[in-house]
Design an enzyme around this catalytic site. Structure first.
Site, PDB file in Angstrom:
ATOM      1  N   LYS A  28       3.727 -15.542   2.977  1.00 15.07           N
ATOM      2  CA  LYS A  28       3.979 -16.276   1.727  1.00 15.07           C
ATOM      3  C   LYS A  28       5.489 -16.471   1.650  1.00 15.07           C
ATOM      4  CE  LYS A  28       2.581 -18.008  -2.245  1.00 15.07           C
ATOM      5  NZ  LYS A  28       1.735 -19.212  -2.370  1.00 15.07           N
ATOM      6  N   TYR A  51       0.814  -1.211   0.000  1.00 18.52           N
ATOM      7  CA  TYR A  51       0.000   0.000   0.000  1.00 18.52           C
ATOM      8  C   TYR A  51       0.852   1.267   0.000  1.00 18.52           C
ATOM      9  CZ  TYR A  51      -4.557  -2.202   0.729  1.00 18.52           C
ATOM     10  OH  TYR A  51      -5.719  -2.902   0.568  1.00 18.52           O
ATOM     11  N   ASP A  93      -6.066  -7.403   3.903  1.00 16.98           N
ATOM     12  CA  ASP A  93      -7.195  -6.790   3.194  1.00 16.98           C
ATOM     13  C   ASP A  93      -8.064  -7.880   2.577  1.00 16.98           C
ATOM     14  OD1 ASP A  93      -8.745  -4.728   1.992  1.00 16.98           O
ATOM     15  OD2 ASP A  93      -7.721  -5.144   0.092  1.00 16.98           O
ATOM     16  N   ASP A 121     -11.886  -9.546   4.037  1.00 17.96           N
ATOM     17  CA  ASP A 121     -13.134  -9.553   3.269  1.00 17.96           C
ATOM     18  C   ASP A 121     -13.727 -10.965   3.215  1.00 17.96           C
ATOM     19  OD1 ASP A 121     -13.236  -6.841   2.658  1.00 17.96           O
ATOM     20  OD2 ASP A 121     -13.806  -7.232   0.568  1.00 17.96           O
ATOM     21  N   ASP A 174      -2.318 -18.480   0.738  1.00 13.57           N
ATOM     22  CA  ASP A 174      -3.268 -19.179  -0.137  1.00 13.57           C
ATOM     23  C   ASP A 174      -3.981 -20.293   0.642  1.00 13.57           C
ATOM     24  OD1 ASP A 174      -0.768 -20.376  -0.005  1.00 13.57           O
ATOM     25  OD2 ASP A 174      -0.755 -21.086  -2.080  1.00 13.57           O
TER      26      ASP A 174
HETATM   27  C1  IPM Z   1     -10.316  -1.795   3.791  1.00 13.57           C
HETATM   28  C2  IPM Z   1     -10.579  -1.208   2.439  1.00 13.57           C
HETATM   29  C3  IPM Z   1      -9.465  -0.234   2.100  1.00 13.57           C
HETATM   30  C4  IPM Z   1      -8.179  -1.021   2.044  1.00 13.57           C
HETATM   31  C5  IPM Z   1      -9.675   0.557   0.808  1.00 13.57           C
HETATM   32  C6  IPM Z   1     -11.005   1.254   0.814  1.00 13.57           C
HETATM   33  C7  IPM Z   1      -8.560   1.524   0.569  1.00 13.57           C
HETATM   34  O1  IPM Z   1     -10.725  -2.192   1.491  1.00 13.57           O
HETATM   35  O2  IPM Z   1     -10.246  -1.035   4.776  1.00 13.57           O
HETATM   36  O3  IPM Z   1     -10.177  -3.006   3.870  1.00 13.57           O
HETATM   37  O4  IPM Z   1      -7.847  -1.599   0.998  1.00 13.57           O
HETATM   38  O5  IPM Z   1      -7.480  -1.067   3.057  1.00 13.57           O
HETATM   39 MG    MG Z   2     -10.661  -4.166   2.260  1.00 12.71          MG
END
Ligand code: IPM
Ligand code: MG
Length: 366
Positions: free
Chosen positions: A195, A144, A252, A256, A228
């Site tokens: 990884k 990032y 990240d 999710d 993975d």
């Molecule tokens: C999160 C989001 C952010 C990230 C985006 C919106 C920049 O996906 O907080 O997980 O990638 O960190």
């Molecule tokens: Mg995210």
């Protein structure tokens, strides 16, 4: 009377709707606990672009600097999607805030109440008791923020883009410290995800984890997993993890995945803790729901306020040292969500009773 001084950055679409509800819960507990709330609202994200020409206006940053914590809503949406990527609300507001306050430790609880297992895409047999795990994501390093980060035209006219994954040992150690504290408060089990079979940063990550844990946390059962495989194991048997710690990009993606197996984005909170201390000597932090701005249901009064309320509870715990009060709010949310007719439908992010009535139900449990 203790004063809780925080910045309120509600953001866009459902952001302000659910923020109003979280503030209502905080006002309620402040009254009963004799706490004074001193908060300042400021524009961020699309609201920042519309009113100040910038997703993170200087005035907003000043408001945050003067506070002990940031309660954040959500930013972004279709209205600003045509802007260049670097100016879009998510990237131009959240990432600079993380960097500015060195919010290196992202704590994301993955919680699915037993009563709501139907909401998960996983078969109920795999999660008979729901899900209760925590993702600790490093938030200010890796791909990032690593430099160089640029697109160049090569001599032959081809285009080349580069992002750089970079980690220092000290950055790995400080996120580990947070992971250790979290694991000690739970089952004393920690899985480090990397990884290391491919990436140089992961080789350093794993070596640092092994050395640091042996020295500082021999009481914690440590395991390692390639990312993975971790993605696969999360879908197979999420509760094998308890606490996992990983670098920025892996976190990240895995967080999710964790959110979807937990059934509802409308239930998930998060804390991003800073390296710096606030005026109380506690970590400065940013607290936000995981679900985003949900433009499709904005203005309809049906957004789930729970994630924002739970994020406010995390703020009380980490930045104000009010652990017992945070636990009370978490218990109230759980009771309100799992009681009676709301069980089930709330899990999909839209309580049938509506945003305000959902908050009333939480307050009734406090
Ligand atoms: C999160 C989001 C952010 C990230 C985006 C919106 C920049 O996906 O907080 O997980 O990638 O960190
Ligand atoms: Mg995210």
């Amino acid at each position: 009377m203790p004063t809780l001084k925080f910045a309120v950055l509600a953001g866009d679409y459902i952001g302000p709707e659910v923020m109003t509800e979280a503030l209502r819960v905080l006002e309620h507990v402040a009254k009963s606990e004799n706490l004074t709330l001193s908060y300042t609202q400021a524009d961020v994200g699309g609201a920042g672009i519309d009113h100040h020409g910038k997703a993170l206006p200087d005035s907003t940053l000043k408001t945050c600097e003067a506070a002990d914590a940031i309660l954040f809503g959500s930013v972004g949406g279709p209205k600003w999607e045509k802007l260049p990527p670097k100016e879009q609300p998510e990237r131009a507001a959240l990432l600079p805030l993380r960097k500015h306050f060195t919010l290196f430790a992202n704590i994301r609880p993955g919680l699915l109440y037993r009563e709501l297992t139907d909401a998960s895409p996983l078969k109920s047999e795999r999660i008979p008791d729901g899900i209760d795990i925590v993702c600790i994501r490093e938030l200010t390093g890796g791909l990032y923020f690593g430099l160089p980060k640029q697109t160049t035209t090569l001599p032959d006219g081809d285009l080349q883009a580069v992002d750089t994954m970079v980690y220092k040992k000290s950055e790995i150690e400080r996120i580990l410290q947070v992971a250790i504290t979290t694991a000690r408060a739970r089952k004393k089990k920690l899985c480090s995800v990397d990884k290391a079979n491919v990436l140089e940063t992961s080789v350093l990550w794993r070596k640092t984890v092994v050395d640091f844990m042996a020295k500082h946390a021999p009481d914690i059962a440590l395991s390692h997993m390639y990312v993975d495989n971790a993605a696969m194991q999360l879908a197979r048997d999420p509760n094998q993890f308890d606490v996992f710690v990983t670098e920025n990009m892996f976190g990240d993606i895995l967080s999710d995945e964790m959110a979807v197996i937990c059934g509802s984005l409308g239930m998930l909170s998060s804390a991003s803790l800073g390296a710096g201390k606030n005026s109380l000597g506690l970590p400065f932090g940013l607290y936000e729901p995981a679900g985003g701005t949900a433009p499709d249901i904005a203005g309809m009064g049906i957004a789930n306020p729970c994630a924002q309320v739970l994020s406010a509870a995390l703020m009380l715990r980490f930045s104000f040292g009010l652990d017992a009060l945070a636990t009370r709010i978490e218990a109230a949310v759980k009771k309100a969500v799992t009681s009676g007719t709301r069980t089930g439908d709330i899990a999909f992010g839209k309580p049938s009773v509506g945003t305000k009535a959902m908050t009333d139900a939480i307050i009734a449990q406090l």
